[in-house]
Design an enzyme around this catalytic site. Sequence first.
Site, PDB file in Angstrom:
ATOM      1  N   HIS A  11       0.832  -1.211   0.000  1.00  0.00           N
ATOM      2  CA  HIS A  11       0.000   0.000   0.000  1.00  0.00           C
ATOM      3  C   HIS A  11       0.861   1.252   0.000  1.00  0.00           C
ATOM      4  O   HIS A  11       1.613   1.500   0.946  1.00  0.00           O
ATOM      5  CB  HIS A  11      -0.903   0.005   1.239  1.00  0.00           C
ATOM      6  CG  HIS A  11      -2.000   1.010   1.182  1.00  0.00           C
ATOM      7  ND1 HIS A  11      -3.247   0.722   0.690  1.00  0.00           N
ATOM      8  CD2 HIS A  11      -2.036   2.306   1.552  1.00  0.00           C
ATOM      9  CE1 HIS A  11      -4.009   1.803   0.767  1.00  0.00           C
ATOM     10  NE2 HIS A  11      -3.290   2.787   1.292  1.00  0.00           N
TER      11      HIS A  11
ATOM     12  N   ASP B  73       0.341   5.511  -1.102  1.00  0.00           N
ATOM     13  CA  ASP B  73      -0.638   6.525  -1.491  1.00  0.00           C
ATOM     14  C   ASP B  73      -0.056   7.639  -2.353  1.00  0.00           C
ATOM     15  O   ASP B  73      -0.634   8.740  -2.406  1.00  0.00           O
ATOM     16  CB  ASP B  73      -1.277   7.132  -0.239  1.00  0.00           C
ATOM     17  CG  ASP B  73      -2.413   6.289   0.299  1.00  0.00           C
ATOM     18  OD1 ASP B  73      -3.390   6.078  -0.434  1.00  0.00           O
ATOM     19  OD2 ASP B  73      -2.324   5.834   1.460  1.00  0.00           O
TER      20      ASP B  73
ATOM     21  N   GLU C  66      -9.108   1.340  -2.162  1.00  0.00           N
ATOM     22  CA  GLU C  66      -9.171   1.444  -0.702  1.00  0.00           C
ATOM     23  C   GLU C  66     -10.545   1.961  -0.282  1.00  0.00           C
ATOM     24  O   GLU C  66     -10.746   3.138  -0.055  1.00  0.00           O
ATOM     25  CB  GLU C  66      -8.076   2.363  -0.167  1.00  0.00           C
ATOM     26  CG  GLU C  66      -7.976   2.326   1.347  1.00  0.00           C
ATOM     27  CD  GLU C  66      -6.825   3.142   1.888  1.00  0.00           C
ATOM     28  OE1 GLU C  66      -6.452   2.929   3.050  1.00  0.00           O
ATOM     29  OE2 GLU C  66      -6.297   3.992   1.148  1.00  0.00           O
TER      30      GLU C  66
ATOM     31  N   HIS D  29     -13.249   1.648   4.226  1.00  0.00           N
ATOM     32  CA  HIS D  29     -12.191   2.521   4.712  1.00  0.00           C
ATOM     33  C   HIS D  29     -12.600   2.931   6.121  1.00  0.00           C
ATOM     34  O   HIS D  29     -12.905   2.076   6.950  1.00  0.00           O
ATOM     35  CB  HIS D  29     -11.952   3.699   3.762  1.00  0.00           C
ATOM     36  CG  HIS D  29     -10.737   4.503   4.107  1.00  0.00           C
ATOM     37  ND1 HIS D  29     -10.797   5.782   4.609  1.00  0.00           N
ATOM     38  CD2 HIS D  29      -9.417   4.185   4.056  1.00  0.00           C
ATOM     39  CE1 HIS D  29      -9.582   6.225   4.851  1.00  0.00           C
ATOM     40  NE2 HIS D  29      -8.713   5.275   4.521  1.00  0.00           N
TER      41      HIS D  29
ATOM     42  N   HIS E 161      -8.771  -2.047   7.543  1.00  0.00           N
ATOM     43  CA  HIS E 161      -9.844  -1.073   7.795  1.00  0.00           C
ATOM     44  C   HIS E 161     -11.157  -1.700   8.225  1.00  0.00           C
ATOM     45  O   HIS E 161     -12.052  -0.964   8.671  1.00  0.00           O
ATOM     46  CB  HIS E 161     -10.106  -0.166   6.590  1.00  0.00           C
ATOM     47  CG  HIS E 161      -9.093   0.924   6.408  1.00  0.00           C
ATOM     48  ND1 HIS E 161      -9.053   2.039   7.212  1.00  0.00           N
ATOM     49  CD2 HIS E 161      -8.091   1.071   5.512  1.00  0.00           C
ATOM     50  CE1 HIS E 161      -8.069   2.823   6.815  1.00  0.00           C
ATOM     51  NE2 HIS E 161      -7.453   2.255   5.802  1.00  0.00           N
TER      52      HIS E 161
ATOM     53  N   HIS F 186      -2.337  -3.255   4.676  1.00  0.00           N
ATOM     54  CA  HIS F 186      -1.562  -2.339   5.521  1.00  0.00           C
ATOM     55  C   HIS F 186      -2.189  -2.284   6.924  1.00  0.00           C
ATOM     56  O   HIS F 186      -2.910  -1.371   7.261  1.00  0.00           O
ATOM     57  CB  HIS F 186      -1.438  -0.945   4.889  1.00  0.00           C
ATOM     58  CG  HIS F 186      -2.734  -0.224   4.614  1.00  0.00           C
ATOM     59  ND1 HIS F 186      -3.763  -0.776   3.888  1.00  0.00           N
ATOM     60  CD2 HIS F 186      -3.164   1.020   4.963  1.00  0.00           C
ATOM     61  CE1 HIS F 186      -4.757   0.087   3.801  1.00  0.00           C
ATOM     62  NE2 HIS F 186      -4.421   1.177   4.459  1.00  0.00           N
TER      63      HIS F 186
ATOM     64  N   ASP G 207       2.188   2.092   3.774  1.00  0.00           N
ATOM     65  CA  ASP G 207       1.298   3.261   3.790  1.00  0.00           C
ATOM     66  C   ASP G 207       2.072   4.558   3.609  1.00  0.00           C
ATOM     67  O   ASP G 207       1.684   5.608   4.129  1.00  0.00           O
ATOM     68  CB  ASP G 207       0.447   3.318   5.056  1.00  0.00           C
ATOM     69  CG  ASP G 207      -0.868   4.088   4.848  1.00  0.00           C
ATOM     70  OD1 ASP G 207      -1.099   4.577   3.726  1.00  0.00           O
ATOM     71  OD2 ASP G 207      -1.643   4.207   5.802  1.00  0.00           O
TER      72      ASP G 207
END
Length: 419
Positions: free
Chosen positions: A42, A44, A149, A176, A217, A238, A346
Site C-alpha cells: 500500500h 498513497d 481502498e 475505509h 480497515h 496495511h 502506507d
Amino acid sequence: MIRAALLSTVALALVAGAAAAQDAGEARARRILERTPLIDGHNDLPWALRQGHGSDPHAVDLTANLDASTDLHTDIPRLRAGGVGGQFWSVYVPASLEPVEAAKATFEQIDVVRRMVAAHPEAFELATTADDIQRIHRRGRIASLMGIEGGYSIDDSLGLLREFHQAGVRYMTLTHSATTTWADSATDAPKWGGLSPFGEQVVKEMNRLGMMVDLSHVSEETMVDAMRVSEAPVIFSHSSARAVTGHPRNVPDSVLRMMPADGGVVMVTFVPGFVNEQVRAWGAARAAEEARLKALNPGDPEAVRRGLETWTAARPAPRATIDDVVAHIQHVRDVAGVDHVGLGGDFDGVGSLPEGVEGVDAYPRILARLMENGWSEADIRKLAGENVLRVMRAVEAAAAAKAAERPILARLEPAEAPE
C-alpha cells in the site's frame, strides 16, 4: 583523564562497529532483494499527486530524491535504494464522497497511476499477475499494481466491480474509515455485524474475478465473515498487530491465528499510531481535546486552533521508531507464522513516520534488523515478497477454477440499506 579518553575511544569503537554491522546487514538485504521482489501492499503516492500536484506525475520530478525538497515519502531513487520490486499503488478516494462521486474519482486515480507509469517506463511497468511481478522484476523495473481502498468506490454495483478489475485493480479494501452499505468498518459504528448478504456476494464475485479481498480497515466481525465466505486467501494490505498496539485498525490475535488455515498474509504497516501505543494514546487524547474545544467554541475555528496549539505545546507528541515496526512484524510472525507476514508501509498516506522509516528506502534497514534478530534468508524472502506471490497465485487459481461461471448479478436490496 587517560581512563576517560580510553572509555571514549571504546564507546566510539562500539558505535562504529554497530554502524558497520548495520551497513553490512543492509547490503545483505539488498542482495536478497535483487533475486526476490520486495512487494509493498500500500502506497498513497497517487493521492499525494492529486492533492499536491494537480494529479500530474510530471509536476514533480520523481527521478530525483525528493526527501529534502518535498513532503513526499516516495520517488524513484528511494524506491531503488529500498529494493522495492513490486508496489501496490492505492487508488484511494475519501469515504466522505458520495458513492457515485467516489466511483468517478477512483477511475481518475487509476488514470493517475497509468500516467505515472507511462511517464517513467524505465522504472515502472504495469502488472496484474504474480508472473508479471517476477518478469518485470527480472527486467530491473518496479512492477506497478493497483488496489482500491474502500468498497464505497463500487457504488453497490458488481458491474462497477468488474469494470475496476478490467481496468487492472487487483485488490479491494472492503471498507475505509466508514461503514459501507454492506460491510462494517473498524473505525465506525457497526450496522451489519460484519458483512451483509450483499457484502457476501461482493466477496464471492471478487473470488470469481481474481481480485484479492483486503481486510485492512474492516471490523473484526467483517474479517471473520470475509474469511468464512472467501474461497481464496485474503490479505491485509496495511495493518499491524492489535496485541502490540491497541488500535482497532490492527489485526487481533484471534484473527492472526486463523491465517494459517486461510492461507492469507498480513502486510505490516508503519503508521505511527498503529505501531506505538504511546503515539496511539496521544492521538486519541488530542482528538478528544479537539472535540471539547469545538463544543466550547462553536463557529470559532481560530479559538479551536489556538487551544490545540496550547494543548500540544504542553504535551509534545511521542515518536514511533523502527523498533516498533520490527516488533509488529515479529508478533505477526510469532502468532500467524512466517508464511503469513508481509509489508505494507502506507507511505505518502500519513503525515509522519517512525524514526528510521522516513521513506521507501527504509526496507533494507528493517530487513537488516530482523536478520540481527535471527531471521534467516529464507524467512526474509517470504516476508519481502514470496508470501504475497503465493497468495496472488492462489487467488488467480481460484478465479481460473470459476472461469465457466457467470457473473453474479446480485443487487443491494432496499431492505438491506442501513438506516
